[in-house]
Write an enzyme that holds these catalytic residues in place. Structure first.
Site, PDB file in Angstrom:
ATOM      1  N   HIS A  41      66.937  27.259  32.883  1.00 40.42           N
ATOM      2  CA  HIS A  41      65.826  26.384  32.532  1.00 40.42           C
ATOM      3  C   HIS A  41      66.352  24.954  32.698  1.00 40.42           C
ATOM      4  CE1 HIS A  41      62.239  24.934  30.804  1.00 40.42           C
ATOM      5  NE2 HIS A  41      62.184  25.631  29.694  1.00 40.42           N
ATOM      6  N   LYS A  84      45.676  40.842  41.776  1.00 40.51           N
ATOM      7  CA  LYS A  84      45.278  41.712  42.889  1.00 40.51           C
ATOM      8  C   LYS A  84      46.486  42.238  43.652  1.00 40.51           C
ATOM      9  CE  LYS A  84      41.111  38.947  43.662  1.00 40.51           C
ATOM     10  NZ  LYS A  84      40.472  38.026  44.617  1.00 40.51           N
ATOM     11  N   ARG A 138      55.008  23.678  25.737  1.00 41.15           N
ATOM     12  CA  ARG A 138      55.642  22.387  26.024  1.00 41.15           C
ATOM     13  C   ARG A 138      55.945  22.176  27.504  1.00 41.15           C
ATOM     14  NH1 ARG A 138      56.387  23.486  21.000  1.00 41.15           N
ATOM     15  NH2 ARG A 138      56.765  25.544  21.839  1.00 41.15           N
ATOM     16  N   THR A 139      56.604  23.151  28.131  1.00 41.34           N
ATOM     17  CA  THR A 139      57.041  22.931  29.521  1.00 41.34           C
ATOM     18  C   THR A 139      55.825  22.719  30.414  1.00 41.34           C
ATOM     19  OG1 THR A 139      58.918  24.355  29.053  1.00 41.34           O
ATOM     20  CG2 THR A 139      58.500  23.850  31.360  1.00 41.34           C
ATOM     21  N   ARG A 173      57.350  29.017  36.527  1.00 38.27           N
ATOM     22  CA  ARG A 173      58.017  29.813  35.487  1.00 38.27           C
ATOM     23  C   ARG A 173      57.665  31.269  35.745  1.00 38.27           C
ATOM     24  NH1 ARG A 173      57.882  28.838  29.063  1.00 38.27           N
ATOM     25  NH2 ARG A 173      59.498  27.369  29.714  1.00 38.27           N
TER      26      ARG A 173
END
Ligand code: NCD
Length: 325
Positions: A152, A103, A74-75, A124
């Site tokens: 959040h 890397k 969703r986000t 995120r």
């Protein structure tokens, strides 16, 4: 706070300062009532815009870098949809294993790279404080889409929007949060955001998943009444909002401990029969077993509306930080 390029840019552009232009969105503690009213009203304008026209060209020529170091449905997709519906473009990095992170590239270098291509970065990341770190290195606005068990903020804004949409007002509400209050970043942010309003809190969790002390101290300092309990049945009849969370399996070091608590609270038709007629059930999603599918058709189930509201809130935030709201 040091003056960053984004502050200088803002002044140079001589924009009407809505308080957001060029700014990072890292924590809900950045929001006061004026800023909340502003974002909520722009979100309503975005909702009308989407319902009437589908899209607009407000952010045409702007690019969002969508950087996700943790899973998201969703986000991530609502930030992308928000940018696309406002006429902008997206660089999606939803699978960091295919980026130079594999890397060994550091977060500061990744952020410096992305900001040289994009106008705004959404991040995120599993570590608390990672969004603030990214913001420190970026001269473009950074939006926190979840920093580990920390915050959040965009979820809390869409939660607030959904509460107001569903119940008309936040004033005087009794808000229960249920489940994994220890690791659930959505309830950390929502609690810290709701102290801006006269609400009462009920925190329902197993003893080992109680709301962390730093969040409780924000509630205590603001003088809001709150109750901690392990029993949802005793309180379900009194609450206006039942905010249910998933037990955050990925945060447990001992899976046996997770197994003990994972099915502790299940919202089913029987529990809903004890709830008020006028109340809402919320969940940031994804759900595992916390809400039975039979509840989905109950008009009090607000979690699908909540998910849709995420796009309007994120459209409002993107437009605001890019100076176009
Ligand atoms: C939440 C999250 O990522 O913190 N999901 C979301 O953003 N809607 C909740 C969760 O994962 O349980």
């Amino acid at each position: 706070m040091n003056l960053k390029t984004k502050d200088v840019d803002r002044m140079a552009a001589n924009k009407v300062d809505n308080g957001f232009y060029g700014q990072d969105i890292i924590s809900v503690s950045q929001f006061d009532r004026t800023k909340l009213d502003y974002i909520l009203s722009v979100a309503t304008e975005m909702k009308v815009l989407v319902e009437r026209f589908g899209s607009a060209d407000l952010l045409q020529g702007k690019i969002l870098a969508n950087l996700f170091y943790e899973p998201s449905t969703r986000t991530s997709s609502s930030f992308m949809a928000s940018m696309l519906r406002l006429g902008g473009q997206v660089i999606p990095i939803n699978n960091v294993q295919y980026s130079s992170v594999t890397k060994g590239e550091s977060l500061p270098d990744t952020v410096r790279t992305l900001e040289s291509y994009a106008d705004v970065i959404v991040i995120r990341h599993p570590e608390v404080g990672s969004a603030a770190t990214a913001a420190h290195y970026a001269s473009k606005p950074v939006i926190n889409a979840g920093d580990g068990v920390g915050e959040h903020p965009t979820q809390a804004l869409l939660d607030l929007y959904t509460i107001i949409e569903g119940l008309g007002d936040v004033h005087g509400l009794k808000v229960a949060m249920v489940g994994d209050l220890k690791y659930g970043r959505t309830v950390h942010s929502l609690t810290k955001l709701l102290v801006n309003y006269p609400v009462e809190f009920v925190f329902v969790s197993p003893d080992n998943l109680r709301m962390p002390g730093d969040v409780l101290s924000v509630v205590q300092a603001s003088g809001h009444p709150y109750l901690e309990t392990e029993d949802v049945h005793n309180i379900v009849g009194e609450v206006d909002v039942l905010y249910v969370t998933r037990v955050q399996k990925e945060r447990f070091t001992d899976l046996a401990e997770y197994d003990l608590v994972k099915d502790r609270y299940v919202v089913d038709s029987e529990l809903m029969s004890r709830a008020k007629e006028r109340m809402i059930v919320m969940h940031p999603l994804p759900r595992v077993n916390e809400i039975s599918y039979a509840v989905d058709s109950d008009p009090r189930a607000a979690y699908f509306r909540q998910m849709r509201n995420g796009m309007y809130i994120r459209m409002a935030l993107l437009a605001a930080v890019l100076g176009k709201a």
